[in-house]
Design an enzyme around this catalytic site. Structure first.
Site, PDB file in Angstrom:
ATOM      1  N   GLY A   7     -28.416  13.110  66.763  1.00 44.10           N
ATOM      2  CA  GLY A   7     -29.359  11.403  66.981  1.00 44.10           C
ATOM      3  C   GLY A   7     -27.909  10.791  66.392  1.00 44.10           C
ATOM      4  CB  SER A  36     -26.885  19.317  67.435  1.00 45.65           C
ATOM      5  OG  SER A  36     -27.332  19.560  68.920  1.00 45.65           O
ATOM      6  CD  GLU A  38     -31.242  20.874  72.756  1.00 39.88           C
ATOM      7  OE1 GLU A  38     -31.833  21.990  72.359  1.00 39.88           O
ATOM      8  OE2 GLU A  38     -31.369  20.644  73.265  1.00 39.88           O
ATOM      9  CG  HIS A  57     -25.420  20.593  75.376  1.00 34.98           C
ATOM     10  ND1 HIS A  57     -26.347  21.176  76.340  1.00 34.98           N
ATOM     11  CD2 HIS A  57     -26.931  19.851  74.989  1.00 34.98           C
ATOM     12  CE1 HIS A  57     -27.494  20.361  76.333  1.00 34.98           C
ATOM     13  NE2 HIS A  57     -27.954  19.355  75.622  1.00 34.98           N
ATOM     14  CG  HIS A  59     -27.552  16.026  78.719  1.00 36.50           C
ATOM     15  ND1 HIS A  59     -26.941  15.401  76.918  1.00 36.50           N
ATOM     16  CD2 HIS A  59     -28.516  16.607  77.943  1.00 36.50           C
ATOM     17  CE1 HIS A  59     -28.348  16.235  76.228  1.00 36.50           C
ATOM     18  NE2 HIS A  59     -28.744  16.971  77.133  1.00 36.50           N
ATOM     19  CE1 TYR A  78      -9.267  27.543  92.367  1.00 35.71           C
ATOM     20  CE2 TYR A  78      -9.321  26.443  94.784  1.00 35.71           C
ATOM     21  CZ  TYR A  78      -8.758  26.537  93.143  1.00 35.71           C
ATOM     22  OH  TYR A  78      -7.366  25.857  92.719  1.00 35.71           O
ATOM     23  CG  HIS A 120     -32.069  20.141  78.720  1.00 34.16           C
ATOM     24  ND1 HIS A 120     -32.469  20.389  77.114  1.00 34.16           N
ATOM     25  CD2 HIS A 120     -30.594  19.217  78.191  1.00 34.16           C
ATOM     26  CE1 HIS A 120     -31.672  20.364  76.239  1.00 34.16           C
ATOM     27  NE2 HIS A 120     -30.716  19.278  77.098  1.00 34.16           N
ATOM     28  CE1 TYR A 173      -6.695  27.636  88.263  1.00 36.37           C
ATOM     29  CE2 TYR A 173      -7.135  27.497  86.679  1.00 36.37           C
ATOM     30  CZ  TYR A 173      -7.313  27.089  88.339  1.00 36.37           C
ATOM     31  OH  TYR A 173      -7.017  25.838  88.356  1.00 36.37           O
TER      32      TYR A 173
END
Length: 179
Positions: A7, A36, A38, A57, A59, A78, A120, A173
Site C-alpha cells: 500500500g 506486499s 502478494e 508482479h 498490472h 517469436y 488481476h 539470446y
C-alpha cells in the site's frame, strides 16, 4: 527475500521500507511496514524455482486486459520464447493475497517464466532483477501486439517446429534468464 511494502506508492518508498522475509516463513512478519499482500506467491515461486532470484508482479494495461478476458498469449511472435514455451498461460483466478492465488500462479509458472493472472495482472521471473524487469517489459509489449492483432483480425500463430527452433535460438539470446 526482499519485498516491497503493502500500500505504499513507489515514489514514496524508501530503502528502509523494503521488508525482509525468510523463504521459510509461513506468516507475514510483524513489522511496522507490512509486506506486499502478494508475498505468498513471491515466496512460493522462489521455493519452487531455485534458479529464479527475482519475481516481478505488476498490472500493465494490455497484459491485464488479456488477463481480464482470461486469454492466454499464443505464439503470435517469436518473443514468446522469452517465457519458455508457445504460450504465456493464464493462472486461474483466486483472491489477491491468498494461498489459493499462490497455488494457481506457481502452477502456471511450472514450465514458464511469465504468466497472466486471471482478472488481476501479470507475474514474471528472472535469474536477476534486471532480467525479470526486462521480461515484464517484453510481456507487456507482446500483450499489446497480440491484443492489437486480435482487434484487426486473426494473428498467424507460429508452428510447433518454429517455436522449438526459436526456443533453441533463445538459449544464447541477450540476458541470461531463468525459465
Amino acid at each position: 527475500m526482499l519485498i516491497t511494502p503493502s500500500g505504499i506508492p513507489y515514489e514514496k518508498m524508501t530503502p528502509e521500507m523494503i521488508v525482509t522475509l525468510p523463504l521459510s516463513a509461513e506468516n507475514a512478519p510483524k513489522t511496522t511496514v507490512k509486506p506486499s499482500s502478494e508475498w505468498r506467491f513471491h515466496r512460493d515461486i522462489l521455493r519452487a524455482k531455485p534458479n529464479v532470484q527475482a519475481v516481478v508482479h505488476a498490472h500493465p494495461i494490455y497484459a491485464t486486459a488479456l488477463a481480464m478476458n482470461r486469454q492466454e498469449i499464443r505464439a503470435c511472435h517469436y518473443m514468446i520464447a522469452a517465457f519458455g514455451g508457445d504460450t504465456v498461460p493464464v493462472a486461474d483466478y483466486a483472491l489477491f493475497g491468498t494461498d489459493a492465488l499462490s497455488g494457481t500462479v506457481t502452477k502456471a509458472l511450472a514450465n514458464r517464466s511469465g504468466c497472466l493472472m486471471a482478472n488481476h495482472g501479470a507475474v514474471v521471473v528472472g535469474d536477476t532483477l534486471d532480467s525479470a524487469l526486462w521480461r515484464m517489459v517484453e510481456l507487456e509489449t507482446l500483450a499489446k501486439g497480440y491484443a492489437t492483432s486480435l482487434s484487426i483480425g486473426a494473428p498467424h500463430i507460429l508452428s510447433e517446429s518454429e517455436i522449438k527452433e526459436t526456443l533453441a535460438a533463445f538459449k544464447d539470446y541477450g540476458l541470461r534468464t531463468a525459465f
